[in-house]
Motif scaffolding. Structure first.
Motif, PDB file in Angstrom:
ATOM      1  N   HIS A  21       0.733  -1.163  -0.009  1.00 17.73           N
ATOM      2  CA  HIS A  21      -0.076  -0.245   0.044  1.00 17.73           C
ATOM      3  C   HIS A  21       0.885   1.185   0.040  1.00 17.73           C
ATOM      4  N   LEU A  22       0.521   2.345  -0.628  1.00 21.80           N
ATOM      5  CA  LEU A  22       0.860   3.553  -0.597  1.00 21.80           C
ATOM      6  C   LEU A  22       0.886   4.031   0.966  1.00 21.80           C
ATOM      7  N   SER A  23       1.890   4.874   1.240  1.00 24.53           N
ATOM      8  CA  SER A  23       1.984   5.579   2.569  1.00 24.53           C
ATOM      9  C   SER A  23       1.184   6.636   2.712  1.00 24.53           C
ATOM     10  N   GLU A  24       0.940   7.198   3.867  1.00 27.25           N
ATOM     11  CA  GLU A  24       0.043   8.456   3.999  1.00 27.25           C
ATOM     12  C   GLU A  24       0.602   9.428   3.421  1.00 27.25           C
ATOM     13  N   GLU A  25       1.834   9.664   3.219  1.00 31.72           N
ATOM     14  CA  GLU A  25       2.573  10.838   2.771  1.00 31.72           C
ATOM     15  C   GLU A  25       2.480  10.907   1.313  1.00 31.72           C
ATOM     16  N   VAL A  26       2.477   9.867   0.776  1.00 32.33           N
ATOM     17  CA  VAL A  26       2.421   9.714  -0.852  1.00 32.33           C
ATOM     18  C   VAL A  26       1.034   9.925  -1.090  1.00 32.33           C
ATOM     19  N   ILE A  27      -0.212   9.364  -0.481  1.00 31.63           N
ATOM     20  CA  ILE A  27      -1.404   9.529  -0.779  1.00 31.63           C
ATOM     21  C   ILE A  27      -1.743  11.116  -0.556  1.00 31.63           C
ATOM     22  N   PHE A  28      -1.198  11.772   0.459  1.00 33.71           N
ATOM     23  CA  PHE A  28      -1.371  13.100   0.662  1.00 33.71           C
ATOM     24  C   PHE A  28      -0.949  13.876  -0.546  1.00 33.71           C
ATOM     25  N   LEU A  29       0.104  13.561  -0.994  1.00 31.05           N
ATOM     26  CA  LEU A  29       0.681  14.404  -2.203  1.00 31.05           C
ATOM     27  C   LEU A  29      -0.069  14.170  -3.604  1.00 31.05           C
ATOM     28  N   VAL A  30      -0.591  12.922  -3.645  1.00 29.41           N
ATOM     29  CA  VAL A  30      -1.385  12.760  -4.783  1.00 29.41           C
ATOM     30  C   VAL A  30      -2.822  13.359  -4.767  1.00 29.41           C
ATOM     31  N   PHE A  31      -3.235  13.544  -3.693  1.00 32.80           N
ATOM     32  CA  PHE A  31      -4.644  14.220  -3.545  1.00 32.80           C
ATOM     33  C   PHE A  31      -4.310  15.845  -3.433  1.00 32.80           C
ATOM     34  N   GLN A  32      -3.084  16.152  -3.078  1.00 25.11           N
ATOM     35  CA  GLN A  32      -2.781  17.545  -3.124  1.00 25.11           C
ATOM     36  C   GLN A  32      -2.606  17.928  -4.633  1.00 25.11           C
ATOM     37  N   ARG A  33      -2.179  17.155  -5.450  1.00 22.74           N
ATOM     38  CA  ARG A  33      -2.069  17.460  -6.790  1.00 22.74           C
ATOM     39  C   ARG A  33      -3.411  17.632  -7.408  1.00 22.74           C
ATOM     40  N   LEU A  34      -4.168  16.560  -6.693  1.00 19.87           N
ATOM     41  CA  LEU A  34      -5.687  16.617  -7.541  1.00 19.87           C
ATOM     42  C   LEU A  34      -6.618  17.763  -6.716  1.00 19.87           C
ATOM     43  N   ASN A  35      -5.846  18.624  -6.001  1.00 18.98           N
ATOM     44  CA  ASN A  35      -6.616  20.055  -5.453  1.00 18.98           C
ATOM     45  C   ASN A  35      -7.606  19.408  -4.494  1.00 18.98           C
ATOM     46  N   TRP A  36      -7.447  18.218  -3.789  1.00 18.87           N
ATOM     47  CA  TRP A  36      -8.329  17.762  -2.915  1.00 18.87           C
ATOM     48  C   TRP A  36     -10.067  17.483  -3.281  1.00 18.87           C
ATOM     49  N   ASN A  37     -10.171  16.952  -4.592  1.00 21.42           N
ATOM     50  CA  ASN A  37     -11.248  16.719  -5.254  1.00 21.42           C
ATOM     51  C   ASN A  37     -12.271  15.851  -4.334  1.00 21.42           C
ATOM     52  N   PRO A  38     -13.550  16.386  -4.112  1.00 21.28           N
ATOM     53  CA  PRO A  38     -14.073  15.781  -3.084  1.00 21.28           C
ATOM     54  C   PRO A  38     -14.662  14.395  -3.705  1.00 21.28           C
ATOM     55  N   LYS A  39     -14.926  14.105  -5.081  1.00 20.31           N
ATOM     56  CA  LYS A  39     -15.381  13.017  -5.499  1.00 20.31           C
ATOM     57  C   LYS A  39     -14.364  11.849  -5.255  1.00 20.31           C
ATOM     58  N   SER A  40     -12.881  12.352  -5.360  1.00 17.09           N
ATOM     59  CA  SER A  40     -12.115  11.335  -5.386  1.00 17.09           C
ATOM     60  C   SER A  40     -11.629  11.013  -3.935  1.00 17.09           C
ATOM     61  N   VAL A  41     -11.904  12.021  -3.089  1.00 17.46           N
ATOM     62  CA  VAL A  41     -11.769  11.651  -1.514  1.00 17.46           C
ATOM     63  C   VAL A  41     -12.878  10.792  -0.936  1.00 17.46           C
ATOM     64  N   ALA A  42     -14.094  10.901  -1.572  1.00 15.45           N
ATOM     65  CA  ALA A  42     -15.356  10.040  -1.413  1.00 15.45           C
ATOM     66  C   ALA A  42     -15.020   8.542  -1.635  1.00 15.45           C
ATOM     67  N   THR A  43     -14.508   8.454  -3.008  1.00 18.23           N
ATOM     68  CA  THR A  43     -14.423   7.325  -3.455  1.00 18.23           C
ATOM     69  C   THR A  43     -13.175   6.510  -2.906  1.00 18.23           C
ATOM     70  N   LEU A  44     -12.309   7.154  -2.055  1.00 15.34           N
ATOM     71  CA  LEU A  44     -11.074   6.505  -1.328  1.00 15.34           C
ATOM     72  C   LEU A  44     -11.861   5.956  -0.033  1.00 15.34           C
ATOM     73  N   SER A  45     -12.675   6.985   0.438  1.00 15.83           N
ATOM     74  CA  SER A  45     -13.219   6.487   1.791  1.00 15.83           C
ATOM     75  C   SER A  45     -13.795   5.262   1.669  1.00 15.83           C
ATOM     76  N   CYS A  46     -14.462   4.667   0.417  1.00 12.45           N
ATOM     77  CA  CYS A  46     -15.290   3.609   0.491  1.00 12.45           C
ATOM     78  C   CYS A  46     -14.563   2.445   0.161  1.00 12.45           C
ATOM     79  N   VAL A  47     -13.051   2.320   0.006  1.00 12.76           N
ATOM     80  CA  VAL A  47     -12.252   1.044  -0.182  1.00 12.76           C
ATOM     81  C   VAL A  47     -12.217   0.324   0.980  1.00 12.76           C
TER      82      VAL A  47
END
Length: 280
Positions: A21-47
């Motif tokens: 699995h990716l570390s929290e730091e990497v996931i943070f950087l990925v979503f920062q690049r996505l400008n914290w897209n709420p749809k992507s955040v919600a999708t990740l929460s469902c995993v």
């Protein structure tokens, strides 16, 4: 696409399935690049629970801070590192109009909930929703989300908001002092907490209808135990005449624009037909 939560594993330190699995730091950087897209955040929460916990602790918080930085700074200025009701609930409140269902909080009409493109929350507007001796409390309230031509109900507006440090607010103390009853069945659509009716507690000031541009006797709102506010109002028409000239309609729109951004104006200003300079 509807994604069902799996919640397969909580990913403890000894769990083997965290391997790869990716570390929290990497996931943070990925979503920062996505400008914290709420749809992507919600999708990740469902995993799974581990991703859901990460989203609630970090990603929704960063989403809120990015979308409303001054508001979030104020809400946290009392020294708290979180907000009442958690960051996910606040993130949903920023971008989602809850609408209403028949038989629910506002049982006269049915308007489906929906995401909004843009909403302005105002601390100054929030003062208009508080009784005079409660105006040291901090309340952010949104502009009404307009739903026009709702049959006999006319033009309906939904608004939402949040208190800062609601647990120590004067509004909460007054609700308890007045022995206001919690709604027996309905809960907050943002955090699932119980709700107080401000109308039932006789705590809706006349200034609220002026701020919203609504009829004084057609406004109702609730506050939950975490300080989230949701309400409904019947909006005043822009003009009594359906045959107003284009010039007059331009004047009315200009005045309404002044109400929205410069307020407070009295409701009668909406009907003024004095010539105004054109907006550039």
């Amino acid at each position: 696409m509807i994604i069902t939560k799996q919640y397969r594993c909580i990913h403890s330190a000894s769990c083997l399935c965290t391997k790869g699995h990716l570390s929290e730091e990497v996931i943070f950087l990925v979503f920062q690049r996505l400008n914290w897209n709420p749809k992507s955040v919600a999708t990740l929460s469902c995993v799974c629970k581990w991703f859901d916990d990460l989203a609630k602790r970090v990603l929704w918080k960063e989403f809120c801070k990015t979308r409303a930085p001054k508001m979030m700074l104020d809400l946290q200025s009392s020294g708290s590192h979180s907000v009442d009701g958690n960051w996910r609930a606040l993130g949903k409140l920023l971008i989602y109009c809850s609408g209403c269902t028949k038989g629910g909080l506002f049982n006269s009409i049915h308007v489906p909930g929906h995401f909004v493109y843009r909403t302005r929350f105002s601390r100054t507007s929030g003062k208009s929703f508080l009784l005079p001796h409660c105006r040291t409390d901090v309340l952010y309230v949104s502009d009404p989300c307009e739903h026009l031509d709702q049959g006999e109900e006319g033009d309906i507006g939904f608004f939402r908001g949040i208190f800062k440090s609601f647990a120590t607010s004067k509004v909460r103390k007054m609700l308890i002092k007045r022995e206001a009853q919690l709604h027996p069945t309905e809960v907050c659509p943002y955090c699932k907490a119980k709700l107080w009716s401000m109308l039932q507690a006789k705590m809706v000031p006349a200034s609220a209808s002026c701020r919203l541009g609504a009829y004084e006797d057609a406004i109702e709102y609730y506050v939950c135990l975490n300080g989230h506010v949701l309400g409904i109002c019947t909006l005043l028409p822009l003009s009594d005449s359906e045959e107003a000239s284009d010039h007059n309609m331009q004047d009315i729109v200009a005045i309404k624009w002044k109400i929205s951004f410069d307020g407070p104006w009295t409701c009668n200003c909406i009907y003024a037909s004095l010539p105004l300079p054109k907006l550039i």
